[in-house]
Write an enzyme that holds these catalytic residues in place. Structure first.
Site, PDB file in Angstrom:
ATOM      1  N   ASP A  67     -18.045-114.409 -85.193  1.00 33.06           N
ATOM      2  CA  ASP A  67     -17.590-113.865 -86.477  1.00 33.06           C
ATOM      3  C   ASP A  67     -17.355-114.952 -87.521  1.00 33.06           C
ATOM      4  O   ASP A  67     -17.377-116.145 -87.209  1.00 33.06           O
ATOM      5  CB  ASP A  67     -16.312-113.025 -86.275  1.00 33.06           C
ATOM      6  N   ASP A 136      -3.703-107.252 -80.931  1.00 29.96           N
ATOM      7  CA  ASP A 136      -3.916-105.801 -80.929  1.00 29.96           C
ATOM      8  C   ASP A 136      -5.090-105.392 -80.034  1.00 29.96           C
ATOM      9  O   ASP A 136      -5.580-104.276 -80.106  1.00 29.96           O
ATOM     10  CB  ASP A 136      -4.136-105.290 -82.365  1.00 29.96           C
ATOM     11  N   HIS A 138      -8.163-106.731 -79.992  1.00 27.71           N
ATOM     12  CA  HIS A 138      -9.523-106.816 -80.534  1.00 27.71           C
ATOM     13  C   HIS A 138     -10.319-107.958 -79.915  1.00 27.71           C
ATOM     14  O   HIS A 138      -9.751-108.957 -79.485  1.00 27.71           O
ATOM     15  CB  HIS A 138      -9.530-106.909 -82.069  1.00 27.71           C
ATOM     16  N   GLU A 143     -11.585-104.533 -84.847  1.00 31.55           N
ATOM     17  CA  GLU A 143     -10.211-104.055 -84.918  1.00 31.55           C
ATOM     18  C   GLU A 143     -10.087-102.669 -84.286  1.00 31.55           C
ATOM     19  O   GLU A 143     -11.102-101.986 -84.088  1.00 31.55           O
ATOM     20  CB  GLU A 143      -9.781-103.991 -86.392  1.00 31.55           C
TER      21      GLU A 143
HETATM   22  C1  GLP Z   1      -9.369-114.060 -84.213  1.00 29.33           C
HETATM   23  C2  GLP Z   1     -10.811-114.153 -83.757  1.00 29.33           C
HETATM   24  C3  GLP Z   1     -10.950-113.712 -82.312  1.00 29.33           C
HETATM   25  C4  GLP Z   1      -9.933-114.420 -81.446  1.00 29.33           C
HETATM   26  C5  GLP Z   1      -8.537-114.107 -81.943  1.00 29.33           C
HETATM   27  C6  GLP Z   1      -7.455-114.757 -81.101  1.00 29.33           C
HETATM   28  O1  GLP Z   1      -9.000-112.773 -84.538  1.00 29.33           O
HETATM   29  N1  GLP Z   1     -11.684-113.384 -84.559  1.00 29.33           N
HETATM   30  O2  GLP Z   1     -12.256-113.984 -81.863  1.00 29.33           O
HETATM   31  O3  GLP Z   1     -10.078-113.989 -80.130  1.00 29.33           O
HETATM   32  O4  GLP Z   1      -8.444-114.591 -83.281  1.00 29.33           O
HETATM   33  O5  GLP Z   1      -7.138-116.019 -81.558  1.00 29.33           O
HETATM   34  P1  GLP Z   1      -6.160-117.022 -80.830  1.00 29.33           P
HETATM   35  O6  GLP Z   1      -6.927-117.567 -79.676  1.00 29.33           O
HETATM   36  O7  GLP Z   1      -5.881-118.081 -81.853  1.00 29.33           O
HETATM   37  O8  GLP Z   1      -4.977-116.257 -80.410  1.00 29.33           O
END
Ligand code: GLP
Length: 269
Positions: A67, A136, A138, A143
């Site tokens: 993404d 959440d 995702h 989402e």
């Molecule tokens: C963002 C990214 C996800 C990732 C999530 C968790 O939302 N788009 O791909 O899994 O963050 O991030 P973190 O590892 O910093 O908790």
């Protein structure tokens, strides 16, 4: 889903990196699906170490990121392209032309998303997709409520995600509200998925993902439909799993089988 629980964040990073390294050694032209976020930093750090100290060769590896924020260009310090360069690509011998991150400043987003999907197909599909998880539930930026068949597209971020990701920006107002993200359907087409989660803040989402029903409200739960998912968790993220003892027994049996101390039952003749 195979569930591996490691004592801490460092061990999670090491274990996840072993899965990636094993594939890169076996198939030097493999296609990796990559993720951003704090959780995957340990995995990238260990892969960088393996590259430097053990000669792990990424020269023919192709990658696709999950993404990117809409509106942020590749040199913006909070863009996911920048994150990947800083935390991984600049420290290994991957050919930057083989690394793909959606373009947050594409002029025609629809065409760009279609092209991204086509490109993945042309490279033969993703062999191993690394995934973190949002609080959440995702995956990528799919989402709650995202179609489980969704493809790469624009997605509006929830308030919770904006708040969670605000820690990387000067303030919450700077967090983009839109992102380009691979869809759940895109992710489910990869040959193998590695779901990585660390910390207490992920425990509920992990419980729902692994032991709850498959639902678009927790998009990571769609991974239950995938044929080969390995979840690598630290103790805190695994805390709410009810069947932890069973997962531990499975891993123990696997270790015994690998070392030859236990053999799978041979079919009766
Ligand atoms: C963002 C990214 C996800 C990732 C999530 C968790 O939302 N788009 O791909 O899994 O963050 O991030 P973190 O590892 O910093 O908790």
């Amino acid at each position: 889903m195979r569930v591996i629980v490691e004592p801490d964040r460092d061990e999670v990073g090491r274990r996840a990196a072993q899965f990636v390294a094993e594939l890169v050694r076996r198939r030097p032209t493999c296609v990796l699906g990559l993720a951003t976020g704090g959780t995957v930093l340990g995995t990238y750090a260990e892969l960088i170490r393996m590259h430097r100290e053990e000669g792990l060769d990424f020269s023919r590896v192709v990658s696709f990121n999950l993404d990117e924020y809409v509106g942020l260009g590749p040199t913006h310090p909070q863009s996911y392209r920048h994150f990947m360069q800083q935390n991984f690509f600049d420290h290994i011998n991957i050919d930057v032309r083989n690394t793909h991150v959606p373009d947050g400043r594409a002029l025609d987003f629809e065409a760009h998303c279609e092209q991204y999907e086509k490109h993945i197909r042309e490279e033969g599909g993703i062999d191993l997709q690394i995934l973190g998880i949002g609080g959440d539930g995702h995956i990528a930026f799919n989402e709650p409520g995202s179609s489980l068949g969704s493809r790469t597209r624009l997605k509006t971020l929830t308030e919770e995600t904006v708040r969670d990701n605000a820690r990387f920006f000067d303030n919450e107002d700077e967090v983009p509200r839109l992102a380009i993200t691979m869809g759940v359907g895109t992710i489910l087409e990869s040959r193998r998925c590695l779901l990585i989660a660390c910390g207490e803040s992920k425990a509920k989402a992990i419980r729902e993902t692994i032991e709850g029903p498959v639902t678009a409200q927790i998009t990571a739960s769609a991974l239950q439909l995938h044929r080969e998912v390995v979840a690598i968790l630290d103790e805190e993220a695994a805390r709410l799993l009810e069947r932890r003892e069973y997962y531990r027994q499975v891993e123990h049996a696997q270790t015994l089988m690998r070392s030859g101390q236990m053999r799978p039952l041979s079919p009766t003749r």
